[in-house]
Design a protein around this motif. Structure first.
Motif, short mmCIF file in Angstrom:
data_model
loop_
_atom_site.label_atom_id
_atom_site.label_comp_id
_atom_site.label_asym_id
_atom_site.label_seq_id
_atom_site.Cartn_x
_atom_site.Cartn_y
_atom_site.Cartn_z
N VAL A 197 -76.71 -40.39 -102.10
CA VAL A 197 -76.29 -39.99 -103.46
C VAL A 197 -74.81 -40.29 -103.65
N LEU A 198 -74.00 -39.93 -102.63
CA LEU A 198 -72.55 -40.17 -102.73
C LEU A 198 -72.28 -41.67 -102.91
N LYS A 199 -73.05 -42.48 -102.19
CA LYS A 199 -72.84 -43.92 -102.33
C LYS A 199 -73.29 -44.37 -103.72
N ALA A 200 -74.39 -43.78 -104.20
CA ALA A 200 -74.89 -44.16 -105.52
C ALA A 200 -73.88 -43.84 -106.62
N ILE A 201 -73.20 -42.70 -106.51
CA ILE A 201 -72.28 -42.34 -107.59
C ILE A 201 -70.93 -43.04 -107.44
N GLY A 202 -70.81 -43.86 -106.41
CA GLY A 202 -69.64 -44.74 -106.36
C GLY A 202 -68.63 -44.48 -105.28
N ILE A 203 -68.98 -43.66 -104.29
CA ILE A 203 -68.02 -43.46 -103.20
C ILE A 203 -67.96 -44.75 -102.37
N THR A 204 -66.77 -45.14 -101.99
CA THR A 204 -66.65 -46.36 -101.18
C THR A 204 -66.99 -46.03 -99.72
N PRO A 205 -67.43 -47.01 -98.94
CA PRO A 205 -67.75 -46.75 -97.52
C PRO A 205 -66.56 -46.13 -96.79
N ARG A 237 -64.17 -44.20 -97.95
CA ARG A 237 -63.96 -42.80 -98.33
C ARG A 237 -65.02 -41.91 -97.68
#
Lengths: 227, 412
Positions: B305-313, B315
């Motif tokens: 989910v975090l990756k889906a909402i735009g967190i970079t690898p 971060r």
């Protein structure tokens, strides 16, 4: 003016030893400010298409662009930044971060965008007010009802001022009254803030609300109606 | 508090039992490292100080080559000049002169080879513990002449007691025969078999007469006010000796050169300690690795989910590392505090080692050992734990970078 462009998208999955062709040469264009439903039975490919538009999944062939950004040749980090600034997601099972309160969940996207703390908090509260959660700022997801959690998810999706919001079966886990309220709210945002919404659904209520209904069956677009 | 840190803190306590166990493992390892290292450093200092007090001193001035050959001809010809240099060094606690010869010692019934040591009774008492080792009879007086102190085992072998006479027969500095008859004034027992079995102490002036030494000695033995002062004293002594006469064939040897066996014992103990600490830290590292692999399995969907909402690898990796560092820091801080408190208690009270091993007895340690807490002993072990656990957490933290959002979000 189109905000989403899909050209000849193909996607095949491997399910055990069986190959499943989820999308077969799908070409699609969605205009800015649209309120669009991708409808079809389970396994028709609507969620796969939504994931590909949202850059969560990559097609085997064909090209996708969102707001002028073509996904081909973009790295994972670039795609992450694209999602952060251009795409909002609402998932069937809400998918809020369990350790953050409602207001922190909304704030988190802005934190990733680098918005200043004071501005973040102000905007997060304002958007939660818009979705009718002014009394629930500090509650964690486990302390909210399904409908409330999905409202927080919508607030999180639109707080970053995305070009499009992709909602995957957003009403599937909600009763009809709550689902109806959620759709009303999203429609209002679409009309007032000109946010483009794309749903994947097999819920008739969502289809009724949509101004454009695209029917998908067996990985192909079989009907495309503008109401 | 930033949301990153707030998230990390709350995530840590999502599974309190596992977190407490992991933190406890880190804290226990840190505590053990602080105490054990302080104990080792403390015991080394005790070993060195005890050993030098029995015989060698912290430093010695000798003729070049004497340490290896022990030849009676290799002498320090004018020890008083060295004494004058030593008088000017404030960190010198005391010094004395010794002359040494290998001789045959005979009683009425038996003869043994022995080391005869000429000592200045007054100065010797300030440098070594010989006076306190007397078991029978009494210590040498300032003006004593033909009287000696003898090791308990040698006395036993010669079948003699105090006031008995013994004959000493050896070779003088000039090659002549050195022979004398002396009376046993006292019998000492150091606990060190070599010393008790092989040595005889007689007044330095009398030794110099018997062995034709004139005013020369073989060793100028120096003790510093602390172990730390040794290097400074050595440097000043070297400079001072060169200033008097650069051609004088004298060398300054410190305790490491004088008792290489002691240094080797310390090194051996340190190496075995390091091996033990390595395995201890490895166990903690696996505990951290296990915790974070479990975290990944449990929260795969959330990471998706975090990756889906735009967190970079990058971060995402940072978020997981903040969790790891927070947990490790709590454990290490608790370990250092508890370890330091326990060490400080024993630093004051000492640890009874009356049943000590033979090795410790050889270095004159038979009572209590006092751990010594220092910045080094308090932080080096936990510091290594920090680095190793950070590296252990790095693997899962880097692994989640390659998670694909769609697959992660459908992970059950």
């Amino acid at each position: 003016m189109s905000i989403v462009e899909c050209k000849d998208i193909n996607k095949t999955y491997q399910q055990g030893k069986i190959e499943v062709r989820a999308l077969k040469g799908v070409t699609l264009s969605i205009d800015k400010g649209g309120f669009v439903a991708l409808a079809g039975p389970s396994g028709s490919g609507k969620t796969t298409l939504l994931n590909i538009i949202g850059s969560l999944d990559q097609p085997d062939s064909g090209s996708v662009s969102v707001d002028g950004n073509t996904f081909e040749k973009m790295t994972q980090s670039q795609l992450a930044l694209l999602r952060l600034h251009k795409v909002g997601f609402v998932f069937q099972s809400y998918n809020l971060i369990p350790v953050l309160s409602a207001v922190e969940n909304v704030e988190f996207v802005m934190l990733l965008q680098g918005v200043q703390a004071a501005q973040r908090r102000e905007r997060a509260k304002a958007i939660l007010d818009d979705v009718g959660l002014e009394a629930e700022y500090d509650r964690r997801p486990a302390e909210l009802s399904g409908g409330q959690q999905q409202r927080v998810a919508v607030a999180r999706a639109i707080v970053s001022n995305p070009s499009i919001v992709l909602a995957d079966e957003p009403t599937a886990n909600l009763d009809s009254k709550t689902g109806n309220g959620l759709l009303e709210m999203m429609k209002k945002m679409n009309e007032e803030k000109k946010v483009t919404f794309i749903f994947s659904t097999h819920d008739n209520m969502v289809m009724d609300y949509a101004r454009r209904l695209i029917l998908i069956r067996d990985g192909c677009i079989v009907d495309d109606q503008i109401k | 508090m930033s949301i990153d840190v707030k998230m990390a803190w709350r995530n840590i306590w999502r599974n309190p039992r596992r977190t407490i166990l992991t933190i406890s493992a880190i804290a226990f390892a840190s505590l053990l490292l602080v105490f054990m290292l302080s104990f080792q450093f403390g015991s080394y200092e005790t070993m060195i100080n005890s050993s030098v007090k029995i015989h060698t001193g912290h430093l010695q001035v000798q003729s070049a080559g004497y340490q290896d050959k022990k030849s009676i001809r290799l002498v320090v010809p004018d020890p008083d000049t060295i004494g004058k240099i030593l008088n000017q060094i404030q960190s010198v606690e005391a010094y004395t002169f010794r002359a040494i010869a290998f001789s045959l010692v005979s009683s009425k019934k038996r003869t043994y080879g022995s080391i005869v040591i000429g000592i200045d009774p007054v100065r010797e008492a300030k440098v070594s513990t010989l006076k306190s080792l007397m078991r029978k009879g009494s210590y040498l007086a300032k003006d004593d002449t033909d009287q000696v102190l003898i090791g308990s085992l040698l006395a036993q072998n010669l079948k003699i007691d105090i006031r008995d006479e013994i004959t000493i027969l050896g070779q003088g500095r000039d090659g002549s025969i050195a022979a004398t008859v002396v009376k046993v004034k006292g019998i000492y027992s150091s606990g060190i078999d070599d010393l008790d079995r092989n040595s005889i102490h007689m007044p330095l002036k009398y030794f110099q007469d018997v062995y034709g030494m004139y005013d020369a000695v073989h060793e100028v033995v120096v003790t510093g006010k602390s172990l730390k002062a040794v290097d400074g004293i050595k440097a000043v002594l070297n400079t001072g000796i060169k200033k008097i006469n650069p051609k004088l064939p004298l060398v300054v040897l410190d305790w490491k050169e004088l008792t290489p066996g002691l240094l080797q014992s310390i090194e051996l103990d340190l190496v075995s300690g390091i091996i033990f600490y390595f395995f201890l830290i490895l166990v903690v590292a696996f505990s951290i690795l296990n915790t974070f692999l479990m975290v990944i399995f449990e929260r795969t969907r959330e990471f998706g989910v975090l990756k889906a909402i735009g967190i970079t690898p990058g971060r995402l990796t940072k978020l997981l590392l903040i969790e790891s560092i927070t947990m490790t820091t709590i454990g290490i801080a608790a370990g250092i505090i508890a370890g330091s408190l326990i060490t400080l208690y024993f630093q004051g009270h000492g640890i009874d080692i009356s049943g000590a091993s033979d090795i410790l007895v050889q270095y004159g340690i038979s009572g209590r050992i006092y751990p010594r807490l220092s910045l080094l002993s308090a932080f080096i072990g936990p510091g290594i734990v920090f680095i190793i656990t950070f590296l252990a957490a790095l693997y899962p933290a880097l692994k989640i970078r390659s998670l694909r959002p769609v697959e992660a979000m459908t992970y059950v």
